[in-house]
Write an enzyme that holds these catalytic residues in place. Structure first.
Site, mmCIF file in Angstrom:
data_model
loop_
_atom_site.group_PDB
_atom_site.id
_atom_site.type_symbol
_atom_site.label_atom_id
_atom_site.label_comp_id
_atom_site.label_asym_id
_atom_site.label_seq_id
_atom_site.Cartn_x
_atom_site.Cartn_y
_atom_site.Cartn_z
ATOM 1 C CG ASP A 98 -1.820 1.126 1.415
ATOM 2 O OD1 ASP A 98 -1.882 1.975 0.511
ATOM 3 O OD2 ASP A 98 -2.504 1.205 2.462
ATOM 4 C CG HIS A 158 -3.202 0.839 7.700
ATOM 5 N ND1 HIS A 158 -3.152 -0.180 6.778
ATOM 6 C CD2 HIS A 158 -3.212 1.989 6.981
ATOM 7 C CE1 HIS A 158 -3.140 0.332 5.563
ATOM 8 N NE2 HIS A 158 -3.180 1.645 5.654
ATOM 9 C CG HIS A 166 -7.148 -0.536 8.319
ATOM 10 N ND1 HIS A 166 -6.525 0.639 8.674
ATOM 11 C CD2 HIS A 166 -7.555 -0.370 7.038
ATOM 12 C CE1 HIS A 166 -6.574 1.488 7.653
ATOM 13 N NE2 HIS A 166 -7.195 0.896 6.650
ATOM 14 C CD GLU A 191 -2.282 5.866 5.003
ATOM 15 O OE1 GLU A 191 -2.624 6.462 3.971
ATOM 16 O OE2 GLU A 191 -2.853 4.836 5.400
ATOM 17 C CD GLU A 282 -0.272 4.268 2.385
ATOM 18 O OE1 GLU A 282 -0.731 3.422 3.173
ATOM 19 O OE2 GLU A 282 -0.933 4.747 1.438
#
Length: 300
Positions: A98, A158, A166, A191, A282
């Site tokens: 991510d 997260h 998450h 992030e 991020e």
């Protein structure tokens, strides 16, 4: 259960796909280009390269901080004054990379962009597992404030697990006294969000990203049919309104019914409280015995 070596291999493959897709997608973000075209390019390219979309491509502009993904038949286009957050998630067999980048089409917010990027780099550099998440938040806050901006206090990074974006442990963007820690073996999305505004986000009225929660008895046949489709195709990770309406445009009212019945969750578009411009940076990192490995290392 995958052994550690297989897990690492899949995570790193997701990271490689992420880097390639992000590099290509950033070049498409130009005035006059439709957001929908970029999102669909990103999502199809991920699949072409052997991955899956871990969530719908997020393209959040100006005061919109997160959770805007182009809707079905979206006509919105980028304009010259836009500060664009491009947030992409890739998974390989459930292992998620991510990452996000800010594209400043206005040319007026280079310091705001730098604030979130520098905060990200500084936080990663200082991680020594085990480490309290609040200490990471303190680093992010200090760097962003040094640029004269505010971190967004109610957005966070997260910890991720297989098929789980998450895990329950958040990485704050401000100093906190939490005793929660990240440690060796954790996959962590960090992030930082920086803004010229208030430093918090509020829920907008639009909702284009959803997540399956549970099966419940439903009165409407079309809602039952849609719930079965969602449970089969998107049991773990978020999905887009777009993906559903492409299957059948009549599902629009069924989607609303599933939300009100508590079968699926609708993510609200998140907007800076005072409509301040927002930047985001991020990376996904893996905490190892030998230090921190950046999984999404590319343009940042």
């Amino acid at each position: 259960m995958d052994n550690l070596e297989e897990k690492m291999e899949k995570l790193k493959r997701a990271g490689e796909i992420h880097v390639k897709v992000m590099e290509e997608a950033v070049k498409l973000v130009k005035p006059g280009v439709k957001l929908l075209d970029v999102a669909e390019y990103v999502e199809s390219r991920i699949v072409e390269l052997g991955g899956g979309a871990a969530f719908p491509c997020n393209i959040s502009i100006n005061e919109v901080a997160a959770h805007y993904s182009p809707c079905y038949m979206d006509e919105k286009e980028f304009s010259e004054g836009d500060v664009v957050k491009l947030d992409i998630g890739v998974h390989v067999d459930g292992y998620i990379a991510d990452g996000a980048i800010t594209v400043d089409l206005s040319g007026s917010y280079s310091d705001l962009k730098k604030a979130s990027e520098d905060a990200l780099r500084s936080a990663i550099k200082e991680i020594v597992p085990p480490m309290k998440v609040g200490e990471i938040g303190a680093i992010i806050q200090e760097v962003i404030e040094s640029y004269g901006y505010k971190p967004i206090s109610n957005l966070s990074g997260h910890v991720m697990e297989r098929y789980l974006l998450h895990s329950g442990i958040n990485i704050p963007n401000v100093r906190e006294t939490s005793n929660e820690c990240i440690d060796v073996g954790d996959i962590v999305a960090i992030e930082p969000f920086a803004t010229e505004g208030f430093g918090q986000v509020v829920d907008g009225s639009e909702r284009y990203i959803f997540k399956f929660l549970r099966v419940r008895p439903l009165r409407l046949p079309i809602a039952r049919k849609l719930l079965k489709l969602i449970e089969d195709k998107y049991p773990y990770l978020p999905f887009s309104e777009r993906w559903i309406l492409k299957e059948n445009v009549r599902y629009r009212s069924a989607l609303r019914n599933l939300v009100s019945s508590g079968c699926i969750y609708a993510y609200p578009v998140l907007i800076e409280k005072k409509r301040g411009i927002v930047s985001q940076a991020e990376h996904t990192v893996l905490l190892t015995e030998n230090g921190v490995e950046i999984i999404t290392k590319g343009l940042l």
